[in-house]
Design a protein around this motif. Structure first.
Motif, PDB file in Angstrom:
ATOM      1  N   PRO A   1       0.817  -1.231   0.000  1.00 41.74           N
ATOM      2  CA  PRO A   1       0.000   0.000   0.000  1.00 41.74           C
ATOM      3  C   PRO A   1       0.840   1.266   0.000  1.00 41.74           C
ATOM      4  N   ASP A   2       2.044   1.219   0.547  1.00 37.36           N
ATOM      5  CA  ASP A   2       2.902   2.400   0.540  1.00 37.36           C
ATOM      6  C   ASP A   2       3.254   2.821  -0.883  1.00 37.36           C
ATOM      7  N   PHE A   3       3.463   1.847  -1.760  1.00 33.47           N
ATOM      8  CA  PHE A   3       3.802   2.170  -3.144  1.00 33.47           C
ATOM      9  C   PHE A   3       2.693   2.988  -3.796  1.00 33.47           C
ATOM     10  N   TRP A   4       1.448   2.584  -3.601  1.00 34.92           N
ATOM     11  CA  TRP A   4       0.338   3.299  -4.215  1.00 34.92           C
ATOM     12  C   TRP A   4       0.119   4.665  -3.577  1.00 34.92           C
ATOM     13  N   GLN A   5       0.419   4.781  -2.291  1.00 39.01           N
ATOM     14  CA  GLN A   5       0.325   6.095  -1.645  1.00 39.01           C
ATOM     15  C   GLN A   5       1.377   7.043  -2.217  1.00 39.01           C
ATOM     16  N   TYR A   6       2.603   6.534  -2.388  1.00 42.94           N
ATOM     17  CA  TYR A   6       3.655   7.351  -2.995  1.00 42.94           C
ATOM     18  C   TYR A   6       3.283   7.726  -4.435  1.00 42.94           C
ATOM     19  N   ALA A   7       2.743   6.757  -5.174  1.00 50.80           N
ATOM     20  CA  ALA A   7       2.364   7.027  -6.562  1.00 50.80           C
ATOM     21  C   ALA A   7       1.248   8.064  -6.642  1.00 50.80           C
ATOM     22  N   TRP A   8       0.306   7.997  -5.728  1.00 49.20           N
ATOM     23  CA  TRP A   8      -0.784   8.972  -5.699  1.00 49.20           C
ATOM     24  C   TRP A   8      -0.255  10.363  -5.408  1.00 49.20           C
ATOM     25  N   ASN A   9       0.641  10.482  -4.444  1.00 48.68           N
ATOM     26  CA  ASN A   9       1.225  11.786  -4.130  1.00 48.68           C
ATOM     27  C   ASN A   9       1.997  12.352  -5.317  1.00 48.68           C
ATOM     28  N   SER A  10       2.786  11.512  -5.976  1.00 47.74           N
ATOM     29  CA  SER A  10       3.545  11.972  -7.140  1.00 47.74           C
ATOM     30  C   SER A  10       2.618  12.423  -8.258  1.00 47.74           C
ATOM     31  N   THR A  11       1.531  11.684  -8.462  1.00 46.96           N
ATOM     32  CA  THR A  11       0.595  12.029  -9.530  1.00 46.96           C
ATOM     33  C   THR A  11      -0.086  13.360  -9.264  1.00 46.96           C
ATOM     34  N   VAL A  12      -0.574  13.548  -8.047  1.00 50.46           N
ATOM     35  CA  VAL A  12      -1.273  14.789  -7.717  1.00 50.46           C
ATOM     36  C   VAL A  12      -0.330  15.984  -7.831  1.00 50.46           C
ATOM     37  N   ILE A  13       0.867  15.862  -7.288  1.00 50.43           N
ATOM     38  CA  ILE A  13       1.820  16.970  -7.348  1.00 50.43           C
ATOM     39  C   ILE A  13       2.207  17.271  -8.783  1.00 50.43           C
ATOM     40  N   ALA A  14       2.412  16.230  -9.595  1.00 45.39           N
ATOM     41  CA  ALA A  14       2.786  16.438 -10.994  1.00 45.39           C
ATOM     42  C   ALA A  14       1.654  17.098 -11.776  1.00 45.39           C
ATOM     43  N   VAL A  15       0.417  16.682 -11.518  1.00 43.25           N
ATOM     44  CA  VAL A  15      -0.727  17.280 -12.213  1.00 43.25           C
ATOM     45  C   VAL A  15      -0.896  18.749 -11.807  1.00 43.25           C
ATOM     46  N   LEU A  16      -0.781  19.036 -10.517  1.00 43.50           N
ATOM     47  CA  LEU A  16      -0.878  20.428 -10.067  1.00 43.50           C
ATOM     48  C   LEU A  16       0.227  21.277 -10.680  1.00 43.50           C
TER      49      LEU A  16
ATOM     50  N   ALA B   1       7.043  19.545 -17.790  1.00 41.56           N
ATOM     51  CA  ALA B   1       6.746  19.870 -16.395  1.00 41.56           C
ATOM     52  C   ALA B   1       6.327  18.638 -15.610  1.00 41.56           C
ATOM     53  N   PHE B   2       5.517  17.786 -16.229  1.00 39.78           N
ATOM     54  CA  PHE B   2       5.044  16.578 -15.543  1.00 39.78           C
ATOM     55  C   PHE B   2       6.200  15.642 -15.228  1.00 39.78           C
ATOM     56  N   VAL B   3       7.037  15.365 -16.219  1.00 36.92           N
ATOM     57  CA  VAL B   3       8.156  14.449 -16.006  1.00 36.92           C
ATOM     58  C   VAL B   3       9.146  15.034 -15.000  1.00 36.92           C
ATOM     59  N   GLY B   4       9.404  16.346 -15.100  1.00 36.89           N
ATOM     60  CA  GLY B   4      10.306  16.978 -14.143  1.00 36.89           C
ATOM     61  C   GLY B   4       9.788  16.901 -12.718  1.00 36.89           C
ATOM     62  N   SER B   5       8.477  17.099 -12.547  1.00 36.30           N
ATOM     63  CA  SER B   5       7.889  16.999 -11.214  1.00 36.30           C
ATOM     64  C   SER B   5       7.912  15.565 -10.712  1.00 36.30           C
ATOM     65  N   TRP B   6       7.632  14.609 -11.596  1.00 37.38           N
ATOM     66  CA  TRP B   6       7.605  13.206 -11.195  1.00 37.38           C
ATOM     67  C   TRP B   6       8.977  12.749 -10.693  1.00 37.38           C
ATOM     68  N   ASN B   7      10.033  13.240 -11.321  1.00 35.54           N
ATOM     69  CA  ASN B   7      11.388  12.810 -10.964  1.00 35.54           C
ATOM     70  C   ASN B   7      12.045  13.684  -9.899  1.00 35.54           C
ATOM     71  N   ALA B   8      11.355  14.729  -9.450  1.00 34.44           N
ATOM     72  CA  ALA B   8      11.955  15.641  -8.462  1.00 34.44           C
ATOM     73  C   ALA B   8      12.248  14.903  -7.161  1.00 34.44           C
ATOM     74  N   TYR B   9      13.358  15.271  -6.564  1.00 35.35           N
ATOM     75  CA  TYR B   9      13.773  14.574  -5.333  1.00 35.35           C
ATOM     76  C   TYR B   9      14.096  15.536  -4.194  1.00 35.35           C
ATOM     77  N   LEU B  10      14.913  16.549  -4.458  1.00 35.41           N
ATOM     78  CA  LEU B  10      15.433  17.378  -3.373  1.00 35.41           C
ATOM     79  C   LEU B  10      14.332  18.177  -2.678  1.00 35.41           C
ATOM     80  N   LEU B  11      13.502  18.848  -3.450  1.00 32.84           N
ATOM     81  CA  LEU B  11      12.441  19.663  -2.847  1.00 32.84           C
ATOM     82  C   LEU B  11      11.435  18.815  -2.068  1.00 32.84           C
ATOM     83  N   PRO B  12      10.915  17.713  -2.624  1.00 31.23           N
ATOM     84  CA  PRO B  12      10.053  16.856  -1.803  1.00 31.23           C
ATOM     85  C   PRO B  12      10.755  16.286  -0.584  1.00 31.23           C
TER      86      PRO B  12
END
Length: 280
Positions: free
Chosen positions: A69-84, A208-219
């Motif tokens: 379930p952690d994987f899907w929670q992480y994926a959901w967070n990445s998706t929402v942030i990338a879409v925003l 923008a979507f791919v850059g947000s999906w791969n972002a690491y330092l700011l998150p």
């Protein structure tokens, strides 16, 4: 004879070019394929033959990640942030590029130069001030918006640089005809400019979507617990299960597949968009 030889080489291509291209593809895709195939192996297989193929193929590693379930929670967070982030970048970027391309006013080029200079400043330069601003002043720490807003701000310069040539290439006669028909400048923007800027909007949106999906330092600085994104989840999983090499390969592969598939599916639109920017 020389002319025939030149034509034959032109049809067949230069072998050196193909060799260099093949080497680049191997270096680029090699680690990706190794990780994906590693997820289908056991730790014993990897230890025995690190460069071998799965024999037999094991699905348990990927099944364990999918049922986590952690994987899907992480994926959901990445998706929402990338879409925003993508929505903010496309909307504000187009609205900022429009007056810089279609209006003639004093300091226009210098204002555009500000966006160009913004390409020289990555988010890592201002990471500490951003952390203070987001957490203490805006009270958006550990939220989706707290990550999406800074990411969109640092993606805007590239967006404006790409979209401005699109808007400048629109014929002035088109705008004059719209104004004669009674359309306002705002109406011309929404009814004509936005539809005609589709290729450019798709290009900046994918980037923008791919850059947000791969972002690491700011998150990493702003998110904790259940709000973490997939890159942070990969790091946590790798640390927690460092001995499970095959499981780490499976988790990493599934984490990168969505952005990779999205980028490959939209690559033609990206190329068309960049070509339109260069022509403009």
């Amino acid at each position: 004879m020389s002319g025939r030889t030149t034509r034959r080489q032109g049809r067949g291509g230069n072998p050196l070019v193909y060799a260099v291209a093949l080497a680049v593809v191997a270096v680029t895709l090699g680690p990706v394929l190794y990780g994906v195939l590693g997820g289908f192996r056991t730790n014993a297989q990897i230890a025995e033959t690190p460069a071998g193929l799965p024999d037999p193929w094991v699905l348990g590693n990927y099944a364990g990640v999918v049922t986590n379930p952690d994987f899907w929670q992480y994926a959901w967070n990445s998706t929402v942030i990338a879409v925003l982030t993508t929505a903010i970048v496309v909307v504000l970027g187009l609205m900022a590029a429009y007056p810089l391309a279609r209006y003639r006013f004093r300091w226009r080029e210098r204002l555009y130069l500000v966006f160009v200079l913004g390409l020289l400043f990555p988010a890592t330069v201002a990471i500490i001030p951003l952390f203070i601003l987001v957490t203490r002043d805006l009270h958006l720490g550990n939220t989706w918006w707290g990550v999406a807003l800074p990411q969109a701000a640092f993606a805007l310069p590239m967006t404006v640089v790409i979209l401005r040539p699109f808007l400048m290439a629109l014929p002035d006669e088109l705008e004059e005809a719209a104004l004669i028909d009674g359309a306002s400048r705002v109406g011309f923007f929404w009814r004509i400019v936005v539809p005609l800027s589709g290729p450019g909007m798709v290009t900046v949106g994918v980037l923008a979507f791919v850059g947000s999906w791969n972002a690491y330092l700011l998150p990493l600085l702003l998110l904790q617990g259940d709000m973490k994104t997939l890159p942070l989840g990969v790091a946590d999983f790798s640390s927690q299960y460092s001995s499970d090499t095959a499981g780490v390969f499976a988790f990493t592969s599934l984490a990168m597949i969505p952005a990779l598939v999205f980028f490959l599916a939209m690559q033609k639109r990206i190329v068309n968009g960049l070509q339109g920017a260069v022509k403009g």
